[in-house]
Design a protein around this motif. Structure first.
Motif, PDB file in Angstrom:
ATOM      1  N   GLY A   9      37.678  23.925 -11.610  1.00  0.00           N
ATOM      2  CA  GLY A   9      36.703  24.906 -12.046  1.00  0.00           C
ATOM      3  C   GLY A   9      36.018  25.688 -10.934  1.00  0.00           C
ATOM      4  N   GLN A  10      36.223  25.291  -9.687  1.00  0.00           N
ATOM      5  CA  GLN A  10      35.592  25.980  -8.550  1.00  0.00           C
ATOM      6  C   GLN A  10      36.381  27.244  -8.199  1.00  0.00           C
ATOM      7  OE1 GLN A  10      35.283  23.540  -5.040  1.00  0.00           O
ATOM      8  NE2 GLN A  10      34.472  25.192  -3.789  1.00  0.00           N
ATOM      9  N   LEU A  11      35.676  28.359  -8.005  1.00  0.00           N
ATOM     10  CA  LEU A  11      36.332  29.597  -7.590  1.00  0.00           C
ATOM     11  C   LEU A  11      36.837  29.479  -6.161  1.00  0.00           C
ATOM     12  CD1 LEU A  11      33.889  32.294  -9.011  1.00  0.00           C
ATOM     13  CD2 LEU A  11      36.022  31.469 -10.003  1.00  0.00           C
ATOM     14  N   ILE A  12      38.019  30.051  -5.908  1.00  0.00           N
ATOM     15  CA  ILE A  12      38.629  30.042  -4.575  1.00  0.00           C
ATOM     16  C   ILE A  12      38.863  31.486  -4.159  1.00  0.00           C
ATOM     17  CG2 ILE A  12      40.605  29.314  -3.188  1.00  0.00           C
ATOM     18  CD1 ILE A  12      41.077  27.103  -5.285  1.00  0.00           C
ATOM     19  N   ASP A  13      38.343  31.872  -3.031  1.00  0.00           N
ATOM     20  CA  ASP A  13      38.487  33.239  -2.528  1.00  0.00           C
ATOM     21  C   ASP A  13      39.804  33.358  -1.759  1.00  0.00           C
ATOM     22  OD1 ASP A  13      38.260  35.787  -1.507  1.00  0.00           O
ATOM     23  OD2 ASP A  13      36.340  35.436  -0.517  1.00  0.00           O
ATOM     24  N   VAL A  14      40.741  34.143  -2.290  1.00  0.00           N
ATOM     25  CA  VAL A  14      42.014  34.355  -1.606  1.00  0.00           C
ATOM     26  C   VAL A  14      42.194  35.822  -1.234  1.00  0.00           C
ATOM     27  CG1 VAL A  14      43.168  32.336  -2.570  1.00  0.00           C
ATOM     28  CG2 VAL A  14      43.319  34.523  -3.771  1.00  0.00           C
ATOM     29  N   GLY A  87      63.473  24.331  -5.542  1.00  0.00           N
ATOM     30  CA  GLY A  87      63.363  23.159  -4.689  1.00  0.00           C
ATOM     31  C   GLY A  87      64.649  22.919  -3.915  1.00  0.00           C
ATOM     32  N   GLY A  88      64.509  22.495  -2.662  1.00  0.00           N
ATOM     33  CA  GLY A  88      65.662  22.206  -1.826  1.00  0.00           C
ATOM     34  C   GLY A  88      66.275  23.416  -1.148  1.00  0.00           C
ATOM     35  N   GLU A  89      65.768  24.626  -1.416  1.00  0.00           N
ATOM     36  CA  GLU A  89      66.316  25.844  -0.805  1.00  0.00           C
ATOM     37  C   GLU A  89      65.791  25.974   0.634  1.00  0.00           C
ATOM     38  OE1 GLU A  89      68.447  29.011   0.000  1.00  0.00           O
ATOM     39  OE2 GLU A  89      68.587  28.033  -1.955  1.00  0.00           O
ATOM     40  N   PRO A  90      66.676  25.974   1.632  1.00  0.00           N
ATOM     41  CA  PRO A  90      66.211  26.166   3.011  1.00  0.00           C
ATOM     42  C   PRO A  90      65.559  27.548   3.167  1.00  0.00           C
ATOM     43  CG  PRO A  90      68.493  25.395   2.965  1.00  0.00           C
ATOM     44  CD  PRO A  90      68.122  25.770   1.561  1.00  0.00           C
ATOM     45  N   HIS A  91      64.432  27.573   3.866  1.00  0.00           N
ATOM     46  CA  HIS A  91      63.732  28.844   4.072  1.00  0.00           C
ATOM     47  C   HIS A  91      62.933  28.800   5.369  1.00  0.00           C
ATOM     48  CE1 HIS A  91      60.943  26.237   1.874  1.00  0.00           C
ATOM     49  NE2 HIS A  91      59.962  26.897   2.469  1.00  0.00           N
ATOM     50  N   ALA A  92      62.659  29.993   5.892  1.00  0.00           N
ATOM     51  CA  ALA A  92      61.855  30.140   7.110  1.00  0.00           C
ATOM     52  C   ALA A  92      61.010  31.394   6.961  1.00  0.00           C
ATOM     53  CB  ALA A  92      62.764  30.255   8.335  1.00  0.00           C
ATOM     54  N   LEU A  93      59.865  31.407   7.655  1.00  0.00           N
ATOM     55  CA  LEU A  93      58.969  32.567   7.655  1.00  0.00           C
ATOM     56  C   LEU A  93      58.717  33.018   9.083  1.00  0.00           C
ATOM     57  CD1 LEU A  93      56.210  31.409   5.117  1.00  0.00           C
ATOM     58  CD2 LEU A  93      57.992  33.113   4.720  1.00  0.00           C
ATOM     59  N   HIS A  94      58.562  34.337   9.252  1.00  0.00           N
ATOM     60  CA  HIS A  94      58.233  34.920  10.557  1.00  0.00           C
ATOM     61  C   HIS A  94      57.289  36.091  10.315  1.00  0.00           C
ATOM     62  CE1 HIS A  94      58.777  36.156  14.718  1.00  0.00           C
ATOM     63  NE2 HIS A  94      58.886  37.392  14.263  1.00  0.00           N
ATOM     64  N   ALA A  95      56.108  36.064  10.940  1.00  0.00           N
ATOM     65  CA  ALA A  95      55.118  37.120  10.729  1.00  0.00           C
ATOM     66  C   ALA A  95      55.478  38.366  11.537  1.00  0.00           C
ATOM     67  CB  ALA A  95      53.732  36.632  11.124  1.00  0.00           C
ATOM     68  N   LEU A  96      55.621  39.482  10.850  1.00  0.00           N
ATOM     69  CA  LEU A  96      55.899  40.758  11.505  1.00  0.00           C
ATOM     70  C   LEU A  96      54.609  41.415  11.996  1.00  0.00           C
ATOM     71  CD1 LEU A  96      58.564  42.078   8.993  1.00  0.00           C
ATOM     72  CD2 LEU A  96      58.938  40.921  11.180  1.00  0.00           C
ATOM     73  N   GLU A  97      53.490  40.948  11.478  1.00  0.00           N
ATOM     74  CA  GLU A  97      52.150  41.355  11.906  1.00  0.00           C
ATOM     75  C   GLU A  97      51.219  40.221  11.501  1.00  0.00           C
ATOM     76  OE1 GLU A  97      50.561  44.398   8.712  1.00  0.00           O
ATOM     77  OE2 GLU A  97      52.649  44.894   9.205  1.00  0.00           O
ATOM     78  N   ASP A  98      49.961  40.248  11.912  1.00  0.00           N
ATOM     79  CA  ASP A  98      49.024  39.222  11.475  1.00  0.00           C
ATOM     80  C   ASP A  98      49.048  39.190   9.952  1.00  0.00           C
ATOM     81  OD1 ASP A  98      48.334  38.697  14.104  1.00  0.00           O
ATOM     82  OD2 ASP A  98      46.479  39.863  14.038  1.00  0.00           O
ATOM     83  N   SER A  99      49.296  38.001   9.387  1.00  0.00           N
ATOM     84  CA  SER A  99      49.523  37.892   7.948  1.00  0.00           C
ATOM     85  C   SER A  99      48.903  36.628   7.393  1.00  0.00           C
ATOM     86  CB  SER A  99      51.034  37.849   7.653  1.00  0.00           C
ATOM     87  OG  SER A  99      51.691  38.967   8.180  1.00  0.00           O
ATOM     88  N   SER A 100      48.627  36.658   6.092  1.00  0.00           N
ATOM     89  CA  SER A 100      48.286  35.433   5.385  1.00  0.00           C
ATOM     90  C   SER A 100      49.066  35.417   4.081  1.00  0.00           C
ATOM     91  CB  SER A 100      46.778  35.286   5.151  1.00  0.00           C
ATOM     92  OG  SER A 100      46.286  36.214   4.227  1.00  0.00           O
ATOM     93  N   VAL A 101      49.500  34.212   3.705  1.00  0.00           N
ATOM     94  CA  VAL A 101      50.280  34.037   2.489  1.00  0.00           C
ATOM     95  C   VAL A 101      49.695  32.886   1.683  1.00  0.00           C
ATOM     96  CG1 VAL A 101      52.403  34.947   3.519  1.00  0.00           C
ATOM     97  CG2 VAL A 101      51.999  32.491   3.518  1.00  0.00           C
ATOM     98  N   LEU A 102      49.859  32.975   0.385  1.00  0.00           N
ATOM     99  CA  LEU A 102      49.445  31.920  -0.521  1.00  0.00           C
ATOM    100  C   LEU A 102      50.700  31.150  -0.910  1.00  0.00           C
ATOM    101  CD1 LEU A 102      46.855  30.966  -1.970  1.00  0.00           C
ATOM    102  CD2 LEU A 102      47.550  32.395  -3.894  1.00  0.00           C
ATOM    103  N   LEU A 103      50.730  29.879  -0.571  1.00  0.00           N
ATOM    104  CA  LEU A 103      51.886  29.026  -0.810  1.00  0.00           C
ATOM    105  C   LEU A 103      51.538  28.038  -1.919  1.00  0.00           C
ATOM    106  CD1 LEU A 103      54.696  27.994   0.114  1.00  0.00           C
ATOM    107  CD2 LEU A 103      53.492  26.569   1.760  1.00  0.00           C
ATOM    108  N   THR A 104      52.326  28.045  -2.983  1.00  0.00           N
ATOM    109  CA  THR A 104      52.118  27.122  -4.100  1.00  0.00           C
ATOM    110  C   THR A 104      53.342  26.215  -4.189  1.00  0.00           C
ATOM    111  OG1 THR A 104      50.877  28.838  -5.276  1.00  0.00           O
ATOM    112  CG2 THR A 104      51.623  26.948  -6.565  1.00  0.00           C
TER     113      THR A 104
END
Length: 110
Positions: A9-14, A87-104
């Motif tokens: 029930g707590q609000l989360i600022d994203v 699930g089980g899918e290989p993946h990688a991330l690379h920031a092209l600029e300063d970034s933020s992502v929401l991961l669920t």
């Protein structure tokens, strides 16, 4: 010291961090036995090496731009875009600029 997680029930600022992004760090927003939500802060040029997780996941770019390598292809996620990975899918991330992502992550029973 562990960072506190949000309660039910707590609000989360994203909203985008904007100028605060360079002073911000990644953190888990909440975790239950079935679900985990994290905000990843990725400075320009940084990322996460290829890995897998057992359960399905989504990656939503909140700000900036990140390169996603998955399914033998490379795509760029921009602010406002989301991708689902099985699930089980290989993946990688690379920031092209300063970034933020929401991961669920859907957490599977052990």
């Amino acid at each position: 010291m562990a960072l506190p997680h949000a309660r039910s029930g707590q609000l989360i600022d994203v909203r985008p961090l904007g100028e605060r992004i360079t002073a911000s760090v990644s953190n888990a927003l909440f975790k239950t036995p079935q679900l985990e939500l994290m905000r990843l802060v990725l400075p320009h040029g940084k990322g996460m090496p290829e890995h897998t997780v057992p359960g399905p996941l989504t990656i939503q770019c909140l700000e900036g731009a990140v390169e996603l390598q998955a399914h033998q292809t490379t795509q760029t996620l921009h602010a406002g875009e989301l991708v689902y990975l099985a699930g089980g899918e290989p993946h990688a991330l690379h920031a092209l600029e300063d970034s933020s992502v929401l991961l669920t992550l859907l957490l599977l029973p052990h």
